[in-house]
Design a protein around this motif. Structure first.
Motif, PDB file in Angstrom:
ATOM      1  N   SER A 236       0.823  -1.214   0.000  1.00 28.41           N
ATOM      2  CA  SER A 236       0.000   0.000   0.000  1.00 28.41           C
ATOM      3  C   SER A 236       0.853   1.259   0.000  1.00 28.41           C
ATOM      4  O   SER A 236       0.345   2.343  -0.272  1.00 28.41           O
ATOM      5  N   ALA A 244      -5.330   3.719  -2.415  1.00 25.20           N
ATOM      6  CA  ALA A 244      -6.658   4.323  -2.528  1.00 25.20           C
ATOM      7  C   ALA A 244      -7.716   3.431  -1.881  1.00 25.20           C
ATOM      8  O   ALA A 244      -8.610   3.913  -1.170  1.00 25.20           O
ATOM      9  N   ALA A 247      -7.577   3.779   1.939  1.00 23.10           N
ATOM     10  CA  ALA A 247      -8.184   5.016   2.444  1.00 23.10           C
ATOM     11  C   ALA A 247      -9.708   4.946   2.378  1.00 23.10           C
ATOM     12  O   ALA A 247     -10.408   5.335   3.330  1.00 23.10           O
ATOM     13  N   GLU A 274      -4.522  12.978   3.545  1.00 26.70           N
ATOM     14  CA  GLU A 274      -3.983  12.461   2.284  1.00 26.70           C
ATOM     15  C   GLU A 274      -3.610  13.610   1.350  1.00 26.70           C
ATOM     16  O   GLU A 274      -2.623  13.513   0.608  1.00 26.70           O
ATOM     17  N   SER A 285      -0.690   8.920  -2.088  1.00 34.37           N
ATOM     18  CA  SER A 285      -1.696   9.792  -1.476  1.00 34.37           C
ATOM     19  C   SER A 285      -2.488  10.543  -2.538  1.00 34.37           C
ATOM     20  O   SER A 285      -3.677  10.819  -2.355  1.00 34.37           O
ATOM     21  N   SER A 288      -5.129   8.237  -3.456  1.00 35.09           N
ATOM     22  CA  SER A 288      -6.134   8.157  -2.400  1.00 35.09           C
ATOM     23  C   SER A 288      -7.086   9.341  -2.452  1.00 35.09           C
ATOM     24  O   SER A 288      -8.307   9.182  -2.333  1.00 35.09           O
TER      25      SER A 288
END
Length: 304
Positions: A236, A244, A247, A274, A285, A288
């Protein structure tokens, strides 16, 4: 009397790591009665199951899922292969893990204390360094603090962060709200009362949901540093799609447990966190944030 224990390993294109995992199980299971090793495969295309079936020194059985059904579905399929009435506990372990000698017996001893339903080991990276794995209960406040000062720093200051990052906290045995699901020994009594793992989480948050649901029923999760498992992990942190999903599933689970309005606040905190990391250049991020802000995904996430 030795604990009667079975092991479930869920795989997906895991041939590069599965061999070392399975070789570690025989040594790691010293001191317990190992009844079954069930490898459940989510439609691998790299010969994962062929490799598993060569380990004739283990009480091996394999399950072909026929599709990538997810981690929770794989665990449930593996458990369904077992005669739980003859067992004391079931170890769920990732194929990228290596169980240290005697580790399973150490975890099994933890579960002899009434009320303890899940035992988790000390996770270490391949270089032997600590891999933070313990978590506190998710809250809006913790998500906001992590968004402002970062999860690593928040985890070192009292109980501000969800992820426990203070190395001193990993030197002593203690209860935790939940922990990384890479290796978890679950008592049969807790497993039967808590029920199947939630298959609506394809990957990530399924171990959180299971541990918190078990706690709702009075089963505690106990961390035992004397049991050590090497965990490669880290997907991850490098795979935008998985980041993603992680999150999004965090918010979905929070919504289910706390309701819409708290989940909306939690969602905003996660997006802020994020976004800050994305602005600092973290590619995962950015993925995400894109997933969390996508209209269809946002509705699905907050709908639970």
């Amino acid at each position: 009397m030795r604990a009667r224990t079975a092991i479930v390993v869920v795989t997906y294109n895991s041939a590069p790591v599965l061999g070392d995992c399975l070789r570690s199980l025989a040594r790691g299971a010293e001191g317990v009665e190992l009844t079954d090793v069930v490898v459940v495969d989510n439609a691998s295309r790299d010969g994962t199951l062929d490799l598993a079936e060569t380990f004739t020194d283990l009480p091996m059985r394999t399950v072909h899922m026929g599709r990538n059904a997810g981690y929770a579905a794989g665990i449930n399929a593996g458990v369904n292969q077992l005669d739980l009435a003859t067992l004391d506990s079931v170890l769920v372990i990732n194929p990228d893990c290596r169980l240290a000698p005697g580790g399973l017996a150490t975890l099994a001893d933890v579960l002899t204390v009434p009320g303890r339903g899940i035992a988790v080991p000390r996770l270490v990276n391949p270089d032997g360094s600590l891999q933070p794995s313990l978590r506190r209960t998710p809250t809006v406040r913790r998500a906001l603090v992590e968004a402002v000062i970062g999860g690593t720093r928040a985890g070192r200051i009292g109980k501000l962060g969800e992820l426990v990052t203070d190395p001193r906290e990993y030197e002593r045995a203690a209860p935790a709200a939940w922990a990384t699901g890479a290796a978890m020994l679950i008592s049969v009594d807790a497993l039967l009362q808590t029920g199947p793992w939630d298959e609506s989480f394809l990957l990530y948050s399924e171990e959180t949901e299971f541990a918190l649901r078990a706690a709702d029923l009075g089963w505690s999760l106990w961390y035992e540093p004397a049991a050590v498992v090497e965990h490669i992990g880290g997907d991850s942190d490098t795979n935008p799609m998985l980041a993603a999903l992680l999150a999004v599933n965090k918010v979905r689970l929070f919504r289910r447990r706390r309701g819409f309005m708290p989940a909306l606040a939690y969602y905003i905190a996660v997006v802020l966190g994020e976004s800050a990391r994305a602005m600092a250049g973290r590619q995962t991020s950015r993925a995400s944030v894109a997933a969390l802000l996508r209209p269809s995904r946002r509705i699905q996430t907050l709908a639970g």
